[in-house]
Design a protein around this motif. Structure first.
Motif: not given
Length: 898
Positions: A145-148, A340-344, A347-351
Motif C-alpha cells: 500500500a505505502f511502498g514501504s 535492519v533487514g531481518g526478514l529474508a 535489506l538493511a535500513a528498509h531497503m
C-alpha cells in the motif's frame, strides 16, 4: 550492607510496547524494577511480566560456557568450529546451503551484524526471524500500500481517537500498558468508543462498547463491506483519494456492494451489529484501527491488512492525530529487525532486496564481496529446506523453533538430521538446545547493551546493569568473531555496540535524501558516550533538527515510484471446509502472564500463579457433545501432531472453535507443545503461518487416575502419561495423570522421596484403594515437604490453598489432618484461582469483597489492592464483579418470583 541503589534506565524485553524500566541494583547485588515515569511509551506503567522482571534474573538455568557436542569447550574451539563448518558447506554446496534463524528478542546491533554477514559476505539471504511468525503480513501489507514498511501513527493517537477498533488483538493481555493508556483515555473522555473484533470474547472485550465475534478468517469480508458502506454513505475523502492514491475504483469494485445481510452471513455476525459498526466508523473522523496477530497470523493475513488499510486511505484517516491504521508488534525488537533487514526478503535500513539500486548501495557501503541477489527462505520453508537437506548448517539465535514454529515436530526432526546446528542461548531449559552441535552462551536482559524499536517507531536503549556471568558474550560479538574467522575481519572489526549503531545510522542516510522512510542519519557519528546517554526517540531522525510530529502520510508522500498510495483490491474467500475427521478450528495465542516459550517468565512463581497449566478453551455445547467436563483432560489432534491439555469450558469460545495457549514446552508439560499441532500453511505473500486456523479433532483423554502434588523440591523424573509442572512459592506444583498398576502409596512415596528421608515411616495418609484415591503428606518437623492428592477423576482440591501450605508451618496433629482433608480451615479462607498476580489476590477473595459491598473496580483496589499495580488484571476483575452482581440479580428475581 547499606547504600544508595544504582539506577539504570533500560527497556523491557517483552512485547512491542517498548516500556521504559528503571532497574535499581542495591549494593548487595539485589535488583528491583519499576516503570520509568519519563519514558514516553509507558510513563511509569508496567504489566505483570515487566513488574516481575527482577524475579527472572537467577542464574540457576543459565548456559554459562560454550559447548561442543554437549561438552564444555572454549570460545576459540566453538567459534573455530562454527566458522570451519559454515565455510566448508559454502565451498561444497554454495552459500544457500547455510542459514541463520534469529529473533525479535535480540538487539538491533546483533540483528544488523547477522544480516551484514549473511547477505553481504556469505552472499545468501537465508536469514529470517521469528518475527515472521507475528508481523510479516503487516510488513507485506504496508509495502503493497505505502511502498514501504511504515507504521504511520503514534501511541498518542490511541488517546486522541474518538473510536478505537481493535482487530484480532487481545490488547488487555498481550499489550497491557497500551490498553491501560486506552482505559485512562476512556475514563477522561467517556464519549470515546471501543470496538473489538475477535472470534473469542477475551479480557479486552470486557471494556468494549461493541464486540464483533466474527467467524475466523472473515476479516476481509467485513472490511470490504465497510469500504463499500463508506462509499455509499459519502464518507470517502475524495480530495485525499484523488491527490494521494491510486487504484480506488478497482478496490471498490472488488469489494462489491454493501449488502449487510450477505456480510453478516459471511462473518457470522448479527446484521444489526454489522450496521452499527459501519455507522460508527462512517461518522467518526478520529478512528484508529489497531490490529495484531489475529490479522497477521493467517493464510490471508496480507489481504486482511490491505482491507483495513483501504478503509483508512479512502477516508484520508491516516497520519492524523487520533486517526490511522496501527499494527502493534509482539516482540521487543520486531520493529528493529524490520529496520535492519531481518526478514529474508529485505535489506538493511528498509531497503529492498529485489531493488538492484538498493543492493548496489548496500554492497558499496559494506564493501561486501558477495551480495545476496534474491530473497532467501522464509521461516517455515527454511526448516523444510533443513529437513530435505538443502540447508546443511543453521545458526539459531535467541529463539526456540522446535516449540514455536508450526509443525513443530517436523522442525525437531529437521534439526535432528541437520549436519550442523549452532544455537545461541541464555538458558539450558530450552527444547531447541538438545539439537545443538555447538551451543553458545549469550548475554541476557540486564547484561547486554543495544537498541530496540517499539511499535510506534520509537528507538530506546537496553542497557546493562549486571556483569556478564560465566563466559557469556553478546550476540553481535559472537557473529563478528565468526565473520573474522571466515576471512571478513575488516568488515566486522567493532569495538562495541555504539560503533555498530553508528554504522547502521550512516547506512540509513546514504543516498536517502527523503526517498526512503527510515533515516536515522542524525546518529551517524554518535560516540560511545553519547550512545550511552541516548534518550528514546522516534524515527525518522535525519538530523538533530528532526524533532516534532513523526506521523506519516497525512499529506501523502508515500514511498511508491509516483508518491501515491496503492489501494489493493482484495477478495473475500470462504473459510476452508472442515473435514469430518477434523471438525474443529484451533486458535493459538498468548496468555496474560507468560511470554513466548516461558524461558524467562516460568522462572517466577508469581507469573505462573495465574495460569499454571496448558488448557483448551472450548464452548459448553461442544464439551457436552463430546462428554467433556470442566477440568477433564482433552486431546487436541491434527494431521501434524497432538497435545493433551486441561479443558476450560467457557462461552468465551465460539462453538466449533478451541483456543490453546502457545507457551508450554517439554520443560513444563508432557504434551503441551501446541505448535506441534498447528498446520505449516502460510500466507503466499508474506510467508506468515496461519496459526489462528488449524482444523483439529477433540476428544476426552481418558486416564485411570489423576493427581495433584505440591513439592518442596523439583521432581527429578516425571514418568507419567500426562504432567504439567510449575514453580510455586516455596516449591513446585504438579498436575499429573496416568494408568497402570502402581499402588497409590508407592506413587506418592516416589514423588515425595527426598534424599535419605524415611518417607515410608514418615508419611501421613488417608486412602481409598478401591477407587485409586488417597491423600499423602510428608513433614520434616513442622515444615511440609510435600503433599500428593490422587483420585479417579480430576482432583478437586483448591490449588492456591494447597500451594500456600508449603510456606505455612503445621505444628499440631489438627493442622496436619486439615491438610489431608484437602480443604482450608475456617480461619484460612481459600483465595481461589489467582486473578491479580502482583498481590496474589484470588477470585474467592474478590467474591468475598463484593459480598461485603466492594462492588466496583476502585473498591476492590482499595480493599484488596488488586489491580492497583500493573493493572493487567483489571479487565478480569471487572468481569468477575459483573458476573457476581448478575448472579445477585438472578437470585433476587427468583426470590421475588417465589
Amino acid at each position: 550492607m547499606t547504600g544508595t541503589p544504582e539506577t539504570t534506565c533500560t527497556t523491557c524485553p517483552y512485547c512491542g510496547v517498548g516500556c521504559g524500566v528503571l532497574a535499581m541494583q542495591e549494593p548487595d547485588g539485589s535488583v528491583s524494577v519499576k516503570g520509568d515515569p519519563d519514558h514516553p511509551a509507558n510513563f511509569g506503567r508496567l504489566c505483570s511480566k515487566g513488574s516481575a522482571l527482577a524475579e527472572t534474573l537467577s542464574l540457576d538455568d543459565r548456559l554459562l560456557v560454550p559447548q561442543v557436542d554437549g561438552k564444555q569447550a572454549s570460545w576459540d574451539q566453538a567459534l573455530d568450529l562454527v566458522a570451519e563448518r559454515f565455510r566448508a558447506s559454502i565451498a561444497e554446496h554454495g552459500p544457500d546451503s547455510v542459514a541463520f534463524y534469529v529473533s525479535g528478542q535480540i538487539l538491533t546491533e546483533d540483528y544488523y551484524v547477522a544480516n551484514k554477514l549473511m547477505k553481504g559476505f556469505i552472499g545468501s539471504a537465508n536469514i529470517d526471524t521469528n518475527s515472521r511468525l507475528c508481523m510479516a503480513s503487516s510488513v507485506a501489507g504496508h509495502r503493497r500500500a505505502f511502498g514501504s514498511d511504515t507504521v504511520p501513527g503514534t501511541y498518542e493517537d490511541l488517546e486522541q481517537a474518538d473510536l478505537i477498533v481493535l482487530v484480532g488483538s487481545n490488547l488487555a493481555w498481550c499489550h497491557p500498558v497500551l490498553f491501560q493508556r486506552i482505559e485512562a483515555a476512556k475514563r477522561a473522555r467517556p464519549q470515546m468508543r471501543l470496538v473489538v473484533i475477535d472470534p473469542r470474547r477475551t479480557a479486552t472485550c470486557e471494556q468494549a462498547d461493541l464486540h464483533l465475534k466474527l467467524k475466523p478468517d472473515t476479516d476481509v469480508a467485513l472490511f470490504n463491506g465497510l469500504l463499500a458502506f463508506l462509499n455509499e454513505c459519502s464518507a470517502i475523502d475524495e480530495r485525499y483519494v484523488g491527490l494521494h492514491t491510486s487504484g480506488f475504483e478497482e478496490a471498490l469494485e472488488k469489494a462489491g456492494a454493501c449488502d449487510i445481510k450477505t456480510i453478516a452471513a459471511a462473518t457470522g455476525l448479527a446484521p444489526q451489529d454489522v450496521a452499527l459498526f459501519y455507522s460508527m466508523v462512517a461518522r467518526t473522523p478520529k478512528t484508529i484501527t489497531v490490529y495484531s496477530q489475529g490479522v497477521n497470523q493467517s493464510v490471508v493475513g496480507t489481504d486482511k491488512v490491505n482491507a483495513i488499510l483501504n478503509t483508512h486511505l479512502a477516508t484520508g484517516r491516516i497520519g492524523k492525530p487520533g486517526a490511522g491504521p496501527f499494527s502493534v508488534t509482539g516482540q521487543p525488537n520486531a520493529m528493529g529487525g524490520r529496520e535492519v533487514g531481518g526478514l529474508a526478503n529485505m535489506l538493511a535500513a528498509h531497503m529492498e532486496l529485489g531493488n538492484a539500486d538498493h543492493r548496489q548501495l548496500v554492497q558499496t557501503f559494506w564493501q561486501s564481496p558477495a551480495m545476496a541477489e534474491k530473497p532467501g527462505l522464509k521461516a517455515v520453508e527454511m526448516f523444510r529446506a533443513v529437513r530435505d537437506g538443502r540447508i546443511k548448517a543453521i545458526w539459531i539465535m535467541g529463539t526456540n523453533p522446535v516449540d514455536s514454529l508450526p509443525d513443530a515436530d517436523g522442525v525437531a526432526e529437521a534439526l535432528r538430521i541437520c549436519p550442523f546446528v549452532v544455537v545461541s542461548e541464555v538458558s539450558t531449559a530450552v527444547d531447541t538446545l538438545a539439537y545443538a552441535d555447538v551451543a553458545l552462551p549469550a548475554a541476557a536482559w540486564g547484561e547486554k547493551d543495544g537498541m530496540v524499536t517499539n511499535s510506534e517507531r520509537r528507538m530506546s536503549r537496553q542497557k546493562s546493569f549486571l556483569p556478564l556471568p560465566g563466559e557469556t558474550r553478546p550476540d553481535w560479538w559472537a557473529l563478528a568473531e565468526v565473520a573474522k574467522r571466515m576471512g571478513h575481519a575488516s568488515g566486522f572489526d567493532y569495538a562495541g555496540p555504539s560503533e555498530i549503531f553508528a554504522e547502521f545510522a550512516q547506512l540509513s542516510a546514504t543516498g536517502n535524501n527523503g526517498t526512503r522512510d527510515f533515516d536515522i542519519g542524525a546518529y551517524s557519528l554518535v560516540s560511545e558516550a553519547a550512545y550511552n546517554r541516548m534518550l528514546p526517540f522516534q524515527w525518522p531522525r535525519a538530523s538533530a533538527l528532526d524533532e516534532g510530529d513523526s506521523r506519516f502520510f497525512a499529506d501523502g508522500g508515500f514511498f511508491t515510484p509516483d508518491g501515491r498510495a496503492r489501494f489493493i483490491a482484495v477478495t473475500s474467500r470462504a473459510a476452508p471446509r472442515l473435514e469430518r475427521r477434523y471438525p474443529f478450528v484451533l486458535n493459538t495465542g498468548r496468555i496474560r502472564d507468560q511470554w513466548h516459550t516461558m524461558t524467562r517468565t516460568a522462572k517466577t512463581s508469581r507469573l505462573m500463579s495465574h495460569i499454571g497449566e496448558p488448557y483448551a478453551e472450548l464452548h459448553p455445547d461442544d464439551a457436552e457433545a463430546l462428554g467433556i467436563q470442566p477440568a477433564d483432560l482433552v486431546q487436541v489432534e491434527s494431521p501434524y501432531g497432538k497435545v493433551i491439555v486441561r479443558a476450560l469450558v467457557s462461552d468465551r469460545a465460539q462453538p466449533g472453535n478451541v483456543f490453546v495457549p502457545m507457551h508450554w514446552t517439554d520443560q513444563f508439560a508432557a504434551k503441551g507443545r501446541v505448535d506441534a499441532v498447528v498446520a505449516p500453511e502460510v500466507d503466499p505473500i508474506s510467508g506468515q503461518p496461519g496459526s489462528k486456523f488449524t482444523p483439529v479433532a477433540l476428544k476426552k483423554a481418558a486416564f485411570s487416575w489423576h493427581g495433584f502434588a505440591i513439592l518442596k523440591h523439583k521432581p527429578i523424573t516425571l514418568d507419567f502419561s500426562y504432567w504439567a509442572l510449575a514453580p510455586a512459592p516455596g516449591g513446585w506444583r504438579l498436575e499429573f495423570a496416568g494408568e497402570g498398576e502402581q499402588s497409590p502409596r508407592d506413587l506418592a512415596q516416589g514423588l515425595l522421596q527426598i534424599g535419605d528421608v524415611d518417607v515410608e515411616n514418615g508419611l501421613m495418609a488417608v486412602e481409598d484403594r478401591d477407587v485409586y484415591a488417597g491423600r499423602y503428606a510428608l513433614w520434616q518437623g513442622s515444615a511440609l515437604q510435600g503433599a500428593v492428592f490422587l483420585a479417579p477423576a480430576p482432583v478437586a482440591v483448591s490449588r492456591q490453598w494447597a500451594v500456600g501450605l508449603l510456606q505455612q508451618p503445621a505444628d499440631t496433629a489438627k493442622d496436619r489432618l486439615g491438610i489431608l482433608a484437602g480443604r482450608p480451615a475456617a480461619d484460612r479462607p481459600d483465595p481461589g484461582a489467582i486473578v491479580c498476580s502482583c498481590f496474589q489476590v484470588g477470585a474467592n477473595d474478590i467474591a468475598r469483597a463484593v459480598s461485603t459491598g466492594a462492588g466496583t473496580l476502585d473498591a476492590i483496589g482499595a480493599t484488596l489492592k488488586a489491580g492497583t499495580n500493573c493493572g493487567s488484571c483489571r479487565s478480569e476483575i471487572c468481569s468477575l464483579i459483573a458476573g457476581l452482581q448478575e448472579k445477585e440479580v438472578d437470585h433476587a428475581d427468583i426470590a421475588q418470583a417465589g
